[in-house]
Design a protein around this motif. Structure first.
Motif, PDB file in Angstrom:
ATOM      1  N   GLU A   1       0.826  -1.206   0.000  1.00  0.00           N
ATOM      2  CA  GLU A   1       0.000   0.000   0.000  1.00  0.00           C
ATOM      3  C   GLU A   1       0.861   1.257   0.000  1.00  0.00           C
ATOM      4  O   GLU A   1       0.532   2.251  -0.670  1.00  0.00           O
ATOM      5  CB  GLU A   1      -0.926  -0.007   1.222  1.00  0.00           C
TER       6      GLU A   1
ATOM      7  N   LYS B   1       2.113   1.795  -3.479  1.00  0.00           N
ATOM      8  CA  LYS B   1       1.068   2.346  -4.343  1.00  0.00           C
ATOM      9  C   LYS B   1       0.850   3.830  -4.068  1.00  0.00           C
ATOM     10  O   LYS B   1       0.671   4.631  -4.989  1.00  0.00           O
ATOM     11  CB  LYS B   1      -0.235   1.575  -4.132  1.00  0.00           C
ATOM     12  N   GLU B   2       0.870   4.202  -2.780  1.00  0.00           N
ATOM     13  CA  GLU B   2       0.673   5.607  -2.433  1.00  0.00           C
ATOM     14  C   GLU B   2       1.828   6.465  -2.939  1.00  0.00           C
ATOM     15  O   GLU B   2       1.621   7.586  -3.435  1.00  0.00           O
ATOM     16  CB  GLU B   2       0.549   5.740  -0.912  1.00  0.00           C
TER      17      GLU B   2
ATOM     18  N   LYS C   1       3.691   5.838  -5.553  1.00  0.00           N
ATOM     19  CA  LYS C   1       3.540   5.972  -7.001  1.00  0.00           C
ATOM     20  C   LYS C   1       2.438   6.970  -7.351  1.00  0.00           C
ATOM     21  O   LYS C   1       2.563   7.725  -8.318  1.00  0.00           O
ATOM     22  CB  LYS C   1       3.228   4.605  -7.616  1.00  0.00           C
ATOM     23  N   ARG C   2       1.360   6.972  -6.551  1.00  0.00           N
ATOM     24  CA  ARG C   2       0.282   7.921  -6.815  1.00  0.00           C
ATOM     25  C   ARG C   2       0.760   9.357  -6.615  1.00  0.00           C
ATOM     26  O   ARG C   2       0.425  10.262  -7.399  1.00  0.00           O
ATOM     27  CB  ARG C   2      -0.899   7.633  -5.889  1.00  0.00           C
ATOM     28  N   ILE C   3       1.578   9.562  -5.577  1.00  0.00           N
ATOM     29  CA  ILE C   3       2.113  10.908  -5.328  1.00  0.00           C
ATOM     30  C   ILE C   3       3.034  11.339  -6.466  1.00  0.00           C
ATOM     31  O   ILE C   3       3.004  12.494  -6.917  1.00  0.00           O
ATOM     32  CB  ILE C   3       2.853  10.927  -3.974  1.00  0.00           C
TER      33      ILE C   3
ATOM     34  N   ARG D   1       2.919  10.298  -9.589  1.00  0.00           N
ATOM     35  CA  ARG D   1       2.102  10.593 -10.770  1.00  0.00           C
ATOM     36  C   ARG D   1       1.430  11.954 -10.651  1.00  0.00           C
ATOM     37  O   ARG D   1       1.365  12.718 -11.625  1.00  0.00           O
ATOM     38  CB  ARG D   1       1.052   9.497 -10.960  1.00  0.00           C
ATOM     39  N   GLN D   2       0.928  12.272  -9.452  1.00  0.00           N
ATOM     40  CA  GLN D   2       0.276  13.565  -9.257  1.00  0.00           C
ATOM     41  C   GLN D   2       1.272  14.709  -9.411  1.00  0.00           C
ATOM     42  O   GLN D   2       0.978  15.739 -10.030  1.00  0.00           O
ATOM     43  CB  GLN D   2      -0.369  13.600  -7.861  1.00  0.00           C
ATOM     44  N   ARG D   3       2.480  14.509  -8.868  1.00  0.00           N
ATOM     45  CA  ARG D   3       3.494  15.560  -8.967  1.00  0.00           C
ATOM     46  C   ARG D   3       3.929  15.776 -10.414  1.00  0.00           C
ATOM     47  O   ARG D   3       4.090  16.918 -10.862  1.00  0.00           O
ATOM     48  CB  ARG D   3       4.698  15.195  -8.102  1.00  0.00           C
TER      49      ARG D   3
ATOM     50  N   LYS E   1       2.138  15.173 -13.009  1.00  0.00           N
ATOM     51  CA  LYS E   1       1.021  15.801 -13.708  1.00  0.00           C
ATOM     52  C   LYS E   1       1.030  17.308 -13.485  1.00  0.00           C
ATOM     53  O   LYS E   1       0.827  18.096 -14.426  1.00  0.00           O
ATOM     54  CB  LYS E   1      -0.295  15.196 -13.217  1.00  0.00           C
TER      55      LYS E   1
END
Length: 265
Positions: free
Chosen positions: A178, A181-182, A184-186, A188-190, A192
């Protein structure tokens, strides 16, 4: 056989001989396999089923009985002691040799055809075995469920220390997953947000360039009216390169660098 269905490219005299390479033959074979209902299963990525694609049995062929065999005894030197032969005898002997040579050529062509068909069958079997190996590998590497990891197919004492350690290890693995995954999400958001910022900066650069070109054009027109030469005109403003999004490796290197304090300098 397979090559009888697909046809032989060697029979077409209009094809460049350079195209008759092993790689060309393999691509042609794959193309013909992909156009059939049975062969397409071997070339696709989804799993195959045994009842949909049975393995071809080995094909053992011999020269058909309708093809006459040459008299191989004629290939051995004669044992006669005749110092010379009549012309008629030589003509008859040459006629027999030509007839046997034609039979030999026919036998060679038949055997070449049998070898080619056997090779095509082996290629087809090799593709099928490769797909079966991939299916077995996927079955062996199938991810086990949490229940399978804890109980391992047998009874377990829920109050034992080993079971507690297994549950603890499983929970830590889930938390690590988890957390990954978090992270990687951060990232991707950065990225973007960085991409949006670059697009805004690029749009502003183009607007400034358009304004600079208009100013330059007006200035050049005024200088030309005053009698200035074209070679003495100021250069046209350049737009410049579009900002590039930094790679993930560069961002990781920047994060790993520690800030230097003034006291350390």
């Amino acid at each position: 056989m397979l090559n009888r269905r697909c046809g032989r490219d060697d029979d077409d005299k209009n094809i460049d001989p350079a195209l008759r390479s092993p790689s060309k033959r393999m691509r042609t074979l794959y193309a013909h396999l992909g156009s059939t209902s049975a062969g397409s299963l071997l070339l696709c990525s989804p799993k195959i089923k045994s009842y949909e694609n049975p393995i071809l049995p080995p094909v053992i062929q011999t020269a058909p009985s309708t093809v006459a065999k040459p008299n191989w005894l004629l290939s051995t030197p004669g044992t006669g002691n005749e110092p010379w032969k009549m012309r008629n005898q030589l003509q008859e002997e040459n006629a027999v040799l030509r007839q046997q040579l034609a039979l030999t050529h026919q036998n060679v062509m038949v055997r070449d055809q049998i070898i080619e068909e056997a090779n095509a069958t082996m290629v087809f079997q090799k593709i099928g075995l490769k797909k079966i190996n991939e299916a077995l590998h996927q079955q062996e590497e199938k991810a086990a469920t949490d229940r399978a990891k804890l109980f391992k197919g047998k009874a377990q004492c829920l109050s034992s220390g080993e079971f507690y350690e297994a549950v603890k290890e499983l929970d830590e693995g889930q938390k690590a997953t988890e957390a990954g995954k978090e992270a990687k999400r951060i990232v991707r958001q950065r990225r973007k947000e960085q991409k949006e910022e670059i697009e805004r900066e690029w749009a502003a650069m183009k607007e400034r360039h358009i304004a600079a070109v208009e100013t330059w054009s007006t200035e050049c027109s005024q200088l030309l009216e005053k009698g200035a030469k074209k070679k003495d005109l100021p250069p046209k403003p350049k737009l410049g390169k579009k900002p590039v999004l930094p790679t993930v490796e560069d961002e990781e290197d920047e994060e790993e660098e520690e800030p230097i304090d003034d006291a350390d300098v």
